[in-house]
Structure formats: C-alpha cells, structure tokens
Design a protein around this motif. Structure first.
Motif, short mmCIF file in Angstrom:
data_model
loop_
_atom_site.label_atom_id
_atom_site.label_comp_id
_atom_site.label_asym_id
_atom_site.label_seq_id
_atom_site.Cartn_x
_atom_site.Cartn_y
_atom_site.Cartn_z
N ALA A 1 -3.86 128.17 104.63
CA ALA A 1 -4.54 129.47 104.52
C ALA A 1 -4.74 129.78 103.05
O ALA A 1 -3.84 129.56 102.24
N VAL A 2 -5.94 130.29 102.69
CA VAL A 2 -6.29 130.58 101.30
C VAL A 2 -6.46 132.08 101.11
O VAL A 2 -7.14 132.74 101.91
N LEU A 3 -5.84 132.60 100.05
CA LEU A 3 -6.00 134.01 99.68
C LEU A 3 -6.52 134.08 98.25
O LEU A 3 -5.90 133.55 97.33
N GLY A 4 -7.67 134.73 98.06
CA GLY A 4 -8.28 134.82 96.74
C GLY A 4 -8.06 136.19 96.10
O GLY A 4 -8.06 137.21 96.79
N PHE A 5 -7.88 136.19 94.77
CA PHE A 5 -7.70 137.43 94.01
C PHE A 5 -8.83 137.53 92.99
O PHE A 5 -9.16 136.55 92.31
N GLY A 6 -9.42 138.72 92.89
CA GLY A 6 -10.51 138.89 91.92
C GLY A 6 -10.89 140.34 91.77
O GLY A 6 -10.16 141.25 92.18
N LEU B 1 -10.30 132.42 105.13
CA LEU B 1 -10.18 132.91 103.75
C LEU B 1 -10.19 134.43 103.71
O LEU B 1 -11.01 135.08 104.34
N GLU B 2 -9.26 134.99 102.96
CA GLU B 2 -9.23 136.42 102.70
C GLU B 2 -9.26 136.64 101.19
O GLU B 2 -8.84 135.76 100.41
N THR B 3 -9.74 137.81 100.75
CA THR B 3 -9.82 138.12 99.32
C THR B 3 -9.17 139.47 99.03
O THR B 3 -9.16 140.37 99.88
N ILE B 4 -8.62 139.58 97.83
CA ILE B 4 -7.97 140.81 97.37
C ILE B 4 -8.74 141.31 96.16
O ILE B 4 -8.91 140.60 95.17
N ASN B 5 -9.23 142.55 96.22
CA ASN B 5 -9.99 143.13 95.12
C ASN B 5 -9.07 143.96 94.24
O ASN B 5 -8.33 144.82 94.72
#
Length: 733
Positions: free
Chosen positions: A421-426, A455-459
């Motif tokens: 599982a991939v979690l992106g930060f940006g 994929l999930e992302t964190i703003n």
C-alpha cells in the motif's frame, strides 16, 4: 546521497571557504580602484621611450619602470643613496604620489593565498578551492533536480525563506564561483608543480655588446617602437657600465635593449603555457579585467550568506530527524515500512504508524526506500505486507531517501508475494502534487505487485487525513488502528480579536472578516499577505490553516472565515467576540505571492478565497495592473470587502473588478465570467500576466479548465503557465 555529500563537505569546509571568499571579494575591488585612477589620467598613446625621456628629467635616478595590469605606472628610483617609488602620470611623467604597497592589501593577499601559514597554508588554500568547486557543482545539480531539470533552472524557487535565499543566491553566483574556484585551483596546482611548468624560456643573454656612450633613452629605437600600453617592466642598466643593457618585459615577451644603439639584442616571446597561465590569473584576479573582478567579488560575497543559510537548513533538518524505536530486523518482521523523505517530516508519520502497529502486536521493520534492494527483499522471509510512505521532491521527483527506489524496483526479476500500500505526502498548491507516490504506485502496478490498499494522498501533512488512512489500514488488517501524529508546530502567540465584519447570514453562508493583534501589545512577527496562520481551537491539538489577508506591516493579522456547522475551528473563530483571544502561529507560504515586475496580475477566487487576494491588492502601491475575478452568492449579503475594493478601484491599486454571484438571475460562477472575458484574458496572458487562484478545490479545477480553453489559441495551457511560474494556487478541499 548528493545532499548528504553536499552538507558534509559544506560543514567541513565552511571556515576555509568563507575566508577564501571574503578575502577574494576584498581584493577584487583593487583592479577597479586602479582603473578609476588610471582613467583619471587620460588615455595614454605614448611610447615607452617618450615616457622614459620625461622621467629622465623628473627622476634622473630612475632604475625601473613598471606598468600594472590596470594601467598604473610606477617608477623606482635612487636619490642621494635613498631608494623610492612614485606613482606617475603616463602622459606627463609627473609624480602623482609616492607609491608603497598597502600593508592592509598585502595582509589580505597573504591571507587569501596562504591563510598566513606559508607552504601549509597554500596547501590548505588549494584544498579550499577544490571544496568550493565541489560544493558549487553539487549545489547546482541539486537545484536543477529540485526545479525539474536543467531546462527549468530559472523557474521560481519554492521553500522557506532560508531555503529560497540559499538557492536563489547560489543560482545567481554559480558561474562566478565556478570560475573563481577552478582558476584558483589551477594556480595552486601550478604553484606546487602539479601541472607542467608554465614559465617560458628566458631570452638569450647577450654575449657581445658593442658598448659605447649611452644614448638618450627617448632616442632608443627599440623603446620607440613599443607603446606604453604594452609595457610590463623596464629595468635600467647599471649606472656607469657601458656594457650593461636595458631589460624589457612586455605583454608579448622579454628582451634586452642596447643602451647605446637602441638595438633589440635578443627577444623571447611567451610560450603557450605561460599565456594560458597569465590568462587564467587575469580571470581569477580581475587584474586587466576590472569588471570581471567586481563580478567575481560579488559572487564571492554570496559564500558567507550561503554558508549561514546552509548551516541553518542543515540544523533544522538535523533537529527534525526521527528515531524509530523497537525496529525489528527485516528477517524477523512481518510488516515492512519504507519511507521516502526529503526533510524528515515524513519520518514522523512513519514513526507514528510503526508505533501503532507495534502496539497492535506486529513486528515492524521501518527503513528508507533506498534500502529496498534484492538483499532486503530476500531477507524478508516472514514479511506479509509492505507499506510505502513517501513525499515528492521538486517537480515530481523522488525525495532524498527514495532516489534509488524505482531503479532498484525495475531491476527486480521476482516479485514478492506480500501486498503493498502506498501513501503519498504533498501540497496541493504545487502542480505535481504527490507525483512521486503516483509514479511508485504505477511502477508497482506495472510489476503486477498485489495491492493491499489503493493509493492515498495526504495534503499539507493533514493529521485528519492520516488518521482516516489509518482507519482504512485497520479495516484491511481487521484490527483497531488509531493513527495520531501532529507535526511539531512552532511556538504559538496569543492574539486578541480587535475587529470583526460579518457577511452572508441571509444566504446561509455566514462569513466573518476577523482582525487580530498580539494580546501582549508587542509587534507581530513578520508575514506577508498570502502566508498562512495556524490556529488551534480549544480542545484540539491539530491546527487549521487560514490564508492571511494582511501583512505584518499593517499592524493586524486578518483572515476571512466561513462558518461550517461541523467545523471545530471555524465554529470557534466565528463565535469570537471582540476582546476574545486565540493561539496561533505563522507558516510562511512564499510560493503564493505575486511575482515582482510590471506584468499584469490576474487574481481569481471564490468565497473566503478573496482574503489573500485583497491583501495583494491592498499592497499594490506601485499600481501594477491587477484584474480581480471573484465569485460569491448574493451581492446584498456576501459581497466580501465590497467597500474596500471600490476604494482600490478609485485609487488605481485595482485595475478591474469582475464580481459574479450564483444566487441571482444569471446564476453565474467565476469560471463562467472567465469564459466570457476570454479575449481580454488571452491578451493579458500574452503580456506575461501571472495568475493566482485562491479558494476551494472544485472552483480551482473549474477555473483551470476554463483557462485551458481561453489560452489554447496561444498554443499554451495551464501546465505551461505553471512550468513558467505564472500560475499559482492556494486551494483547500
């Protein structure tokens, strides 16, 4: 790896490089000062013989004439058994002043050339020049990578004030530093004979000189034929020795002149090696190229500033480093967490995730993404799942601790059976939001790696979004998993509400413009319109960020807040009465700001997004063209800042106001007005206009689509404007 190398060498070399740079900057002024003095004497077209003839009258005991690279003429003489030196006017031969080498200049030269330590110092100077060259190259490569490649090297630089200052100054000084360091390194190598000897052969010593009564120096043919501008040194023959001769050194070579006949007895032109050395010396010192010396001196002054900002950046990164406790070995772990981080902030989230899984009974091995090699995967015999938490660096690139991951992944021939599982930060204000995480996800999919979660992302390091992702992980693992991580926030300041203006109650969109001042009566810390303020509502450890409509020089901190019934912080803020206080801190947002210059500015927003846009207009005292597009609901109820905007129209701080409202007959939105004004906006873009967007994500997406249509006839799109630094967003979900 490159960043660690750059930081390590920078810390080791700081003192030596700074001394080298400061002394070089001081010495760079000398050729300029000499040039000014020489120009004041007038251009000289006289010959060596003509000047020497005049000196025969004014300085009968002349022994030597020197001309510096900058054109100053110095005569060394003997008078009544006393030696002296005068600075001479090359046209008249008159004395300007007594000449003596400045002890201060000589001290700086010795410090620059040898750190006042003779041979060991010269070795240290050579090492310092090499380190400066190395730091300049590594810094340039890092900046190019950050900006998306050499083709984007002139793009606006993002980051904190210190990061932008470090990179911007380095970008301006890079060519000068490369030239100074490389030429200095060459001369150090020549000093210690590490390169072939550069000096040319001496002219043949005259074996037979006719001798005779010396002729008047101004009648010597050889000296008549050489213009004074070619002279470097003329050494007179020993007085009374009719068989001695003049020794002359020019820009082209060396020779001897008969004092009786004026004949050139022998001559040796410079070889190519000496010409190369002298050219490099001129480039390094600026002697003979005073303007280059000044440019190199200005470049050198960047070194102390970059050293200071570099140390500050390193120390901040050092303080933010994270230690992972109870970190199982890869061999024993049932869960592996890989981290891609540029400034260590992602490691904080990884640690919280690691600790929560440990508490739930899992054996977790957490390491950097660069550690993901075949050796690691082969040792993961007990691993049942893999998590990747990664930030994005620059223009969609890998962060420092993940720079080798995709290459290592591509080289893998056997894919492990455990899911990932991939979690992106940006930050959604950047055009390549979480792009590296998306690239990792795509590469894993291409390798047919099974997926534990999409994929999930964190703003903007949102603790709420991280907690929601933790809930999803818990469901996938069939456990209760609570992820709580709040990044370390700056020290808060207590601010008191001094004024509020309310709007929007009639259209069910209650909104307030709130103005605060420090409760202790002190000055506000520095911020600009468009920066952010983090506010902690009572009972909450997680700050909410609001764009600032004021600058600290206005004396108030101003925000525009819409009340959301379920919003903890907005409910708190909109419930404040004058005199109530809040706890807040400033977070700089330098990427969301109008660029300097005379190009037009197009501001686009909706709702409370007007806050920072009004701040930009308010401070447009230079009256640059600003066109505002803004959308509200009803002009009678929520026309935010209406009176103030009309004032700015009158005093020319605002060029054009385009306000649209969705609750009146035409039910127009800001993107609709953009489409109507397509021709005017296209013209502004052709003039180099910069576009700034502030408001909700849905509005921003609609505006982007509308602008794509507007500028398509120009062969451009919004991505083109982003790449040029002319399209900037400050949006929220």
């Amino acid at each position: 790896m490159l960043r660690k190398f750059h930081s390590c060498f920078g810390l080791m070399a700081t003192l030596l490089v700074v001394i080298l740079a400061i002394t070089g900057a001081v010495l760079s002024v000398n050729p300029f000062l000499e040039r000014i003095q020489t120009q004041a004497m007038g251009a000289s077209s006289v010959s060596i013989a003509e000047l020497a003839g005049k000196l025969a009258v004014s300085h009968p005991g002349a022994q030597q004439i020197q001309r510096t690279a900058s054109g100053s003429i110095i005569v060394y003489f003997s008078d009544n058994n006393q030696t002296g030196a005068d600075l001479i006017n090359p046209v008249t031969g008159a004395t300007i002043a007594a000449y003596s080498a400045s002890p201060i200049t000589m001290w700086f030269k010795n410090l620059h050339r040898s750190f006042l330590l003779d041979i060991p110092g010269r070795i240290a100077v050579g090492i310092a020049a090499f380190m400066m060259l190395l730091l300049t190259f590594t810094g340039a490569f890092m900046l190019a990578k950050q900006l998306g490649g050499w083709g984007h090297i002139l793009r606006p630089i993002q980051g904190s004030l210190k990061q932008r200052l470090h990179s911007q100054v380095g970008r301006l000084a890079v060519l000068g530093l490369i030239l100074s360091a490389s030429t200095g390194l060459y001369m150090s190598a020549a000093t210690f004979e590490l390169i072939p000897e550069y000096q040319s052969a001496e002219p043949a010593f005259p074996e037979q000189v006719k001798g005779g009564v010396p002729s008047s120096i101004d009648s010597l043919a050889a000296l008549k034929d050489i213009p004074l501008t070619e002279l470097r040194e003329l050494v007179y023959p020993y007085p009374g020795d009719q068989y001695d001769f003049y020794s002359i050194t020019t820009n082209q070579g060396r020779g001897f002149v008969d004092q009786a006949t004026g004949e050139l007895l022998s001559y040796q032109a410079y070889g190519n090696k000496q010409k190369v050395y002298e050219f490099i010396y001129m480039l390094h010192s600026g002697e003979g190229l005073w303007w280059l010396g000044l440019l190199l001196g200005l470049s050198a002054l960047a070194v102390p500033l970059m050293s200071w900002t570099g140390i500050q950046i390193w120390w901040r990164r050092k303080r933010s480093s994270i230690t992972i406790d109870n970190n199982s070995t890869a061999k024993n772990a049932d869960t592996v967490i890989l981290v891609g981080s540029e400034s260590n902030s992602t490691w904080g989230f990884a640690k919280a995730f690691h600790d929560a899984l440990n508490t739930a009974g899992y054996l977790v091995h957490t390491t950097s993404m660069n550690s993901f090699t075949s050796n690691l995967t082969n040792s993961c015999a007990n691993t049942q799942r893999l998590f990747i938490l990664t930030a994005t660096y620059g223009d969609g690139d890998a962060p420092a601790s993940a720079s080798q991951f995709l290459t290592q992944l591509e080289a893998m021939t056997e894919i492990p059976t455990f899911p990932v599982a991939v979690l992106g930060f940006g930050d959604q204000q950047f055009p390549e939001f979480c792009q590296y995480a998306k690239d990792v996800e795509a590469a894993l999919t291409a390798k047919s790696w099974s997926q534990l979660l999409p994929l999930e992302t964190i703003n903007r390091q949102s603790s709420q979004e991280f907690s929601r992702w933790g809930n999803a992980v818990g469901k996938a693992l069939d456990i209760e998993l609570s992820l709580v991580h709040t990044p370390t926030q700056p020290r808060c300041t207590t601010l008191a509400l001094v004024e509020r203006v309310d709007y929007g109650a009639e259209v069910n969109a209650p909104t307030a413009v709130l103005r605060f001042k420090p409760a202790n009566g002190r000055d506000l810390e520095h911020f600009e319109a468009g920066d952010l303020v983090g506010i902690l509502a009572p009972g909450s450890k997680t700050p909410r960020f609001y764009s600032l409509a004021s600058a600290s020089k206005d004396g108030v901190l101003e925000i525009c807040v819409r009340h959301h019934p379920d919003g903890l912080c907005s409910s708190f803020l909109c419930g404040l009465a004058v005199g109530d206080s809040i706890e807040a801190f400033i977070q700089l947002n330098p990427s969301f700001r109008p660029a300097s210059g005379k190009a037009p500015i197009v501001l686009i927003g909706a709702g409370t997004g007007i806050g920072p846009l009004v701040g930009f207009i308010r401070h447009n005292t230079a009256h640059h063209p600003i066109h505002l597009y803004w959308g509200g609901r009803c002009p009678q109820s929520d026309f935010l800042y209406e009176d103030e905007l009309n004032t700015y129209l009158k005093d020319k701080r605002l060029t054009e106001l385009n306000a649209v409202f969705s609750r009146i007959d035409e039910r127009a939105y800001v993107q609709d007005k953009i489409a109507v004004d397509s021709e005017e906006l296209r013209g502004l873009i052709e003039q180099g206009a910069q576009v700034l967007i502030c408001g909700g994500r849905n509005m921003a997406d609609s505006v982007m689509a509308a602008l794509d249509d507007v500028i398509e006839p120009l062969g451009m799109d919004v991505q083109t404007l982003k790449a040029q630094g002319r399209y900037r967003e400050d949006v929220y979900s």
